[in-house]
Design an enzyme around this catalytic site. Structure first.
Site, PDB file in Angstrom:
ATOM      1  N   GLU A 147       0.633  -1.200   0.094  1.00  0.00           N
ATOM      2  CA  GLU A 147       0.237   0.205  -0.023  1.00  0.00           C
ATOM      3  C   GLU A 147       0.917   1.585  -0.089  1.00  0.00           C
ATOM      4  O   GLU A 147       0.310   2.072  -0.734  1.00  0.00           O
ATOM      5  CB  GLU A 147      -0.801   0.146   1.102  1.00  0.00           C
ATOM      6  N   GLY A 194      12.991  -2.230  -0.801  1.00  0.00           N
ATOM      7  CA  GLY A 194      12.961  -1.354  -1.788  1.00  0.00           C
ATOM      8  C   GLY A 194      13.466  -1.796  -2.675  1.00  0.00           C
ATOM      9  O   GLY A 194      14.384  -0.661  -3.576  1.00  0.00           O
ATOM     10  N   GLU A 195      13.795  -2.667  -3.105  1.00  0.00           N
ATOM     11  CA  GLU A 195      15.059  -3.196  -4.392  1.00  0.00           C
ATOM     12  C   GLU A 195      14.224  -3.878  -5.712  1.00  0.00           C
ATOM     13  O   GLU A 195      14.771  -3.951  -6.600  1.00  0.00           O
ATOM     14  CB  GLU A 195      16.424  -3.408  -4.059  1.00  0.00           C
ATOM     15  N   ASN A 228       0.473  -7.279  -6.967  1.00  0.00           N
ATOM     16  CA  ASN A 228       0.983  -6.818  -7.517  1.00  0.00           C
ATOM     17  C   ASN A 228       2.041  -7.148  -8.495  1.00  0.00           C
ATOM     18  O   ASN A 228       2.772  -6.650  -9.008  1.00  0.00           O
ATOM     19  CB  ASN A 228       0.955  -5.554  -7.370  1.00  0.00           C
ATOM     20  N   LEU A 229       1.292  -7.058 -10.173  1.00  0.00           N
ATOM     21  CA  LEU A 229       1.700  -7.490 -11.103  1.00  0.00           C
ATOM     22  C   LEU A 229       2.320  -6.322 -12.213  1.00  0.00           C
ATOM     23  O   LEU A 229       3.132  -6.895 -13.298  1.00  0.00           O
ATOM     24  CB  LEU A 229       1.189  -8.847 -11.743  1.00  0.00           C
ATOM     25  N   ILE A 230       1.657  -5.527 -11.630  1.00  0.00           N
ATOM     26  CA  ILE A 230       1.809  -4.068 -12.742  1.00  0.00           C
ATOM     27  C   ILE A 230       3.671  -3.322 -12.395  1.00  0.00           C
ATOM     28  O   ILE A 230       3.679  -3.304 -12.846  1.00  0.00           O
ATOM     29  CB  ILE A 230       0.479  -3.165 -12.028  1.00  0.00           C
ATOM     30  N   GLU A 231       4.145  -3.898 -11.862  1.00  0.00           N
ATOM     31  CA  GLU A 231       6.199  -3.298 -11.565  1.00  0.00           C
ATOM     32  C   GLU A 231       6.585  -3.459 -12.045  1.00  0.00           C
ATOM     33  O   GLU A 231       7.278  -3.767 -13.080  1.00  0.00           O
ATOM     34  CB  GLU A 231       5.661  -3.330 -10.009  1.00  0.00           C
ATOM     35  N   PRO A 250      11.344 -13.219  -0.958  1.00  0.00           N
ATOM     36  CA  PRO A 250      10.523 -13.096  -0.141  1.00  0.00           C
ATOM     37  C   PRO A 250       9.626 -11.886   0.040  1.00  0.00           C
ATOM     38  O   PRO A 250      10.411 -10.191   0.040  1.00  0.00           O
ATOM     39  CB  PRO A 250      10.727 -13.724   1.499  1.00  0.00           C
ATOM     40  N   ARG A 251       8.151 -12.239  -0.103  1.00  0.00           N
ATOM     41  CA  ARG A 251       7.425 -10.539   0.006  1.00  0.00           C
ATOM     42  C   ARG A 251       8.051 -10.395   1.728  1.00  0.00           C
ATOM     43  O   ARG A 251       7.796  -9.018   2.187  1.00  0.00           O
ATOM     44  CB  ARG A 251       5.851 -11.475   0.163  1.00  0.00           C
TER      45      ARG A 251
END
Length: 416
Positions: free
Chosen positions: A59, A305-306, A330-333, A263-264
Site C-alpha cells: 500500500e 526497497g529494490e 501486484n504484477l504491474i511493477e 520473499p515478500r
C-alpha cells in the site's frame, strides 16, 4: 453493534500486546513506537496536514504517486503518512525521507483514535485500498474531517464476509466523502455495501514509475548475476511457495539458469535461506553485494526497497502469492519495467489487473508450479517470444496510467 465491536477490541487487548511481542521475534520493529498504536505521539504538527494511511509495503508503494501528487497540489500542507507494520514504515522512509511525517495509526479504540486526530488535526484523510476502521472513521466524521477511500478494492470473498455485518459496514462506508474504486466490479460491491459517491478511477499502482536509480541498480545487479546467464525472478513469494518452486526448478534444462527468489516479507529471509541449505542448493545472498559465482543456482533477494531493480535485472518474472490460495501480488511493477510476467492461479486481490494483463499478452497465468516451470523454460529459451511479451507488458502498463490524477481531482472536488 458498535458497542459490541468496541467491547471485543478491549477484550482482545492482551492478545494484541502478545501479538506485538510474538511478531517482534522476527521483526524487532514491532516493539518500537508502541505508544503510537494507542494514540500517543512525540511529533507535533507544524502546520496544516493531509493524512494518508497505507497499511504495509504494498500500500505504501502504491501510495507513492498519490503522496507526490498531494504534495504538488497542496505545497503548504505537510503529508502525514501512517502505517500498521514496521516494513510499511521503513518503505515510507525509503521513498520519502524526511519530506513526510510518519507514524503508526492507532488501534481502533475510541480514545486512541480521538487522540490521534486531535494531535494532528488533518484537513483531509485518504485511506488506501480497503481500510475500514469504524471508530476511526466515526471520529473523523465527528470532527468534520473529509475522509476518502482511495484505490479501493473489494474481492468477492471479502464482500461476502462484510455482507454478514451489512448495517455496521454501511455506517462506516457511508461516512466517506468519496470512494475511488479500482474497477467497476469493486465499485458495485462497495456501493452494494453502502458506500456513496463511488467513482471508478483505476489503480494508482499503474502510476508508480520505475525510478531511474532503481533501473541503474538493476543494470548493476545484472552484471553481478552474469549478463550472459538467463535469470528467472520469483518476486514477492509467500510461505510455502519457495518449496514448490524448488521442486519445479530441477526440471528446467536452461543452461546457466540463475533463479532469484525475493520473499515478500523480510522476516522470512532467514527461513528461506534455511530451506535452501536443507535442500543442498548452492545459493548466495543479495546482501553480499558481490558478483555471483558461476556455480551458484539461486540468489536470495534479502534486501528491501529494490523490487524494481530485481525486475530490471531479470529475463522472466514470476509474481508470487499466487501459487497458493493467497490472492496474488501486484504484477504491474514487472509490467512497467517491460518484463514478461508469469502468475499462478490465485489472483483474487488483483483479479482485474491480472485479467487485463493476460488479455494484453503481458502475462501468462499458470495452474501450478510445474506449468510455471514449463512456461519459464519456454520464454527463457525463446528470446523473441519473451521480448514480445515484455513489449506488451510495457504497453499494458502505460495504457492504464492516470488513476492518480483522477483520485486527486475527486479529492479536490469534494474538499472544496
Amino acid at each position: 453493534m458498535r458497542f459490541l465491536y468496541t467491547l471485543l477490541l478491549y477484550l482482545l487487548l492482551p492478545y494484541l500486546l502478545l501479538r506485538l511481542v510474538w511478531r517482534a521475534r522476527r521483526q524487532p520493529g514491532y516493539l518500537r513506537h508502541v505508544s503510537e498504536r494507542f494514540g500517543h505521539y512525540a511529533q507535533k504538527p507544524d502546520g496544516p496536514c493531509i493524512w494518508v494511511h497505507a497499511v504495509s509495503v504494498g500500500e505504501t508503494r502504491a501510495a507513492e504517486p498519490l503522496v507526490r501528487g498531494l504534495r504538488a497540489r497542496y505545497p503548504r500542507h505537510r503529508i502525514l503518512l501512517t502505517h500498521m507494520t514496521p516494513t510499511g514504515r521503513e518503505t515510507g522512509e525509503a521513498l520519502f525521507g524526511a519530506s513526510v511525517t510518519r507514524c503508526y495509526v492507532p488501534y481502533d479504540y475510541p480514545g486512541a483514535t480521538a487522540r490521534f486526530l486531535d494531535r494532528f488535526r488533518p484537513q483531509a484523510g485518504v485511506l488506501m485500498e480497503t481500510e475500514i476502521w469504524p471508530n476511526l472513521i466515526r471520529a473523523g466524521r465527528a470532527r468534520s474531517i473529509p475522509l476518502f477511500l482511495a484505490n479501493a478494492r473489494l474481492s468477492e470473498k471479502s464482500y461476502r464476509g462484510y455482507r454478514r455485518f451489512a448495517a455496521f459496514v454501511r455506517e462506516s462506508l457511508a461516512a466517506f466523502a468519496a470512494v475511488a474504486a479500482q474497477s467497476e466490479a469493486d465499485a458495485q460491491r462497495l456501493s452494494a455495501l453502502g458506500a456513496g459517491n463511488v467513482r471508478v478511477t483505476g489503480s494508482v499502482k499503474f502510476d508508480v514509475a520505475p525510478p531511474p536509480a532503481q533501473l541503474e541498480l538493476g543494470r548493476a545487479l545484472r552484471r553481478d548475476f552474469g549478463e550472459a546467464r538467463p535469470v528467472l525472478l520469483a518476486a514477492s513469494t509467500r510461505e510455502g511457495e519457495e518449496a514448490l518452486l524448488l521442486e519445479a526448478l530441477p526440471r528446467l534444462t536452461v543452461p546457466g539458469l540463475l533463479t532469484v527468489i525475493v520473499p515478500r516479507h523480510p522476516q522470512r529471509f532467514d527461513e528461506v535461506a534455511r530451506l535452501l541449505e536443507t535442500r543442498g542448493i548452492r545459493f548466495e545472498r543479495r546482501s553480499r553485494s558481490a558478483p555471483v559465482a558461476a556455480a551458484t543456482l539461486v540468489v536470495l533477494g534479502d534486501s528491501m526497497g529494490e523490487m524494481f531493480a530485481y525486475y530490471a535485472a531479470c529475463d522472466v518474472a514470476f509474481v508470487g502469492g499466487s501459487l497458493l490460495p493467497l490472492g496474488g501480488q501486484n504484477l504491474i511493477e514487472a509490467c512497467a519495467v517491460g518484463k514478461p510476467v508469469l502468475i499462478g492461479p490465485s489472483t483474487y486481490n488483483f483479479a482485474e489487473a491480472t485479467e487485463l494483463a493476460v488479455q494484453a499478452g503481458a502475462a501468462i497465468q499458470v495452474p501450478d508450479a510445474a506449468a510455471l516451470g514449463r512456461e519459464a523454460e519456454r520464454l527463457l529459451r525463446d528470446s523473441a517470444a519473451a521480448r514480445r511479451m515484455g513489449q506488451a507488458a510495457l504497453a499494458f502498463a502505460n495504457a492504464h496510467r492516470g488513476a492518480t490524477d483522477r483520485v486527486l481531482e475527486l479529492i479536490e472536488l469534494q474538499h472544496k
